[in-house]
Design an enzyme around this catalytic site. Structure first.
Site, PDB file in Angstrom:
ATOM      1  CG  HIS A   1      -1.917   0.940   1.517  1.00  0.00           C
ATOM      2  ND1 HIS A   1      -1.612   2.140   1.789  1.00  0.00           N
ATOM      3  CD2 HIS A   1      -3.194   0.902   1.337  1.00  0.00           C
ATOM      4  CE1 HIS A   1      -2.760   3.008   1.744  1.00  0.00           C
ATOM      5  NE2 HIS A   1      -3.688   2.267   1.239  1.00  0.00           N
TER       6      HIS A   1
ATOM      7  CG  ASP B   1      -0.037  -2.151   6.089  1.00  0.00           C
ATOM      8  OD1 ASP B   1      -1.093  -2.281   6.768  1.00  0.00           O
ATOM      9  OD2 ASP B   1      -0.048  -1.862   4.895  1.00  0.00           O
TER      10      ASP B   1
ATOM     11  CD  GLN C   1      -7.443  -5.066   3.741  1.00  0.00           C
ATOM     12  OE1 GLN C   1      -8.570  -5.832   3.834  1.00  0.00           O
ATOM     13  NE2 GLN C   1      -7.743  -3.811   3.638  1.00  0.00           N
TER      14      GLN C   1
ATOM     15  CE  LYS D   1      -7.929  -0.135   5.525  1.00  0.00           C
ATOM     16  NZ  LYS D   1      -8.723   0.124   4.540  1.00  0.00           N
TER      17      LYS D   1
ATOM     18  CB  CYS E   1      -4.140   3.463  -1.405  1.00  0.00           C
ATOM     19  SG  CYS E   1      -5.421   4.625  -1.417  1.00  0.00           S
TER      20      CYS E   1
END
Length: 404
Positions: free
Chosen positions: A122, A199, A202, A225, A363
């Protein structure tokens, strides 16, 4: 047993009609819907319990301070962190990564050092390191992924060396759905003396996080999220690393002593939470994570894996549709293109059918171009998604095809 129809009842918005049609929400990867318990908890704080935290000696302040710090402990439990002192509240995962770059990175990186990222990052985990590279003069290296979106172990190892000071990678691609082998990545990086940043925006939604087991040094995710509110995110970092990091922002609350001549700073995590924090949002995040843990993350994972398989099979039946990202290790994110239709045109028609998907480069512009496209459509699943959502998506795509 995981009963998705009972779970859906916790999300009133899913029963709201869109354009006179069933609300088929397939954009959870961008931002998840909120269960009623999160909404109710935040309203209760604002209407019955609100005060500033950490500063007041009166009832409301003391009790909301307790609730705020309890939310930090919920995050600790969600991540299986060693202590709540390893949990820093930020605005979102983007700010969490920027914090690591501005504090740890600016202090520790120098010319001759290397930071290693993947092609699947991202912008938050790419642009941040590009700008710091231009400032400090270290090298930013990018290892490749396969054409189907799979992690390529040999390409990663080929770029990892003693000059690597940080490996910063996604836990799960927001475009391809590919799940990276983060535990093995951390093991390999640590053998070379490098730290590891994950990261997990998700992965936190579709996976089961255990920072002690994966042995990462930093991990970031966003509240919005994980079925919580916007404006709140998390940075996890090992405490011995946080202790050595300078402040990211300066102001109230993060100080120890202040004189006109000199200021000393508080211990982590307070050192990195300058000013009045996102109090209501932090409590809401804690409620959202408790909701996920009550449902059972293994149950959520199993449900989403079954639904991802169903969606993959159904989408592949559509003539002219190509899935982008078909790695064996994959979560509930399905990007695709359809012959003869621009993704934006298709999404507009789907929207009129009550089907919400995302289009563009998500993104992750270099990644989408690496896969051979300028724009792709993306349907993404959540713990409330069901087979009817997939059926409505397929029906809407087939209807859109009749216009082209």
């Amino acid at each position: 047993m995981y009963n998705v129809e009972e779970v859906r009842k916790d999300f009133p918005i899913l029963f709201q009609q869109i354009e006179g049609k069933r609300n088929t929400f397939l954009d959870t990867a961008a931002s998840a819907q909120k269960p009623q318990c999160v909404v109710d908890r935040m309203i209760k704080v604002m209407t019955e319990q609100y005060a500033n935290v950490h500063r007041g000696s009166y009832y409301l302040s003391e009790h909301l301070t307790f609730a705020y710090e309890q939310a930090r402990k919920v995050v600790q439990r969600f991540l299986n962190a060693a202590s709540s002192g390893e949990i820093v509240f930020t605005r979102n995962a983007t700010e969490s990564i920027n914090l690591v770059a501005a504090s740890w990175g600016r202090k520790n990186l120098k010319p001759g050092d290397e930071v290693l990222i993947s092609e699947a990052e991202h912008h938050a985990n790419l642009v941040t390191w590009q700008v710091l590279r231009d400032e400090l003069g270290f090298k930013l290296k990018v290892f490749k992924i396969a054409d189907d979106g799979s992690f390529i172990w040999n390409d990663f190892l080929g770029l990892l060396n003693k000059k690597t000071k940080l490996v910063a990678v996604t836990g799960m691609s927001n475009v391809l759905g590919t799940v990276f082998p983060v535990k093995k990545i951390a093991e390999a990086a640590h053998r070379q003396g490098a730290l590891v940043l994950i990261d997990a925006c998700q992965l936190a939604v579709h996976g089961n996080l255990d920072v002690q087991d994966m042995d990462c040094d930093f991990l970031a995710f966003s509240g919005h999220k994980t079925y919580g509110p916007t404006g709140i995110g998390v940075l996890y970092a090992k405490y011995d690393i946080l202790e050595k990091m300078p402040p990211y922002q300066l102001g109230g609350e993060m100080v120890d002593t202040v004189t006109y001549e000199k200021t000393t700073f508080d211990v982590p995590p307070a050192r990195f939470e300058a000013g009045t924090p996102a109090i209501v949002e932090a409590v809401g995040l804690g409620t959202a994570l408790e909701y996920m843990m009550t449902l059972g993350q293994e149950n959520i994972i199993r449900h989403e894996q079954q639904l991802t398989l169903y969606a993959t099979e159904e989408l592949q039946k559509i003539p002219g549709l190509k899935l982008i990202g078909t790695a064996a290790e994959k979560g509930g994110v399905l990007s695709f293109v359809v012959d003869g239709m621009h993704p934006q045109d298709m999404a507009f028609i789907l929207g009129k059918e009550g089907v919400a998907i995302r289009t563009g480069h998500h993104c992750a512009e270099p990644l989408v171009r690496r896969m051979g496209y300028e724009s792709v459509a993306r349907a993404s699943l959540g713990l409330y998604s069901n087979e009817e959502d997939i059926d409505m998506l397929v029906k809407a795509i087939n209807k859109a095809k009749t216009f082209f």
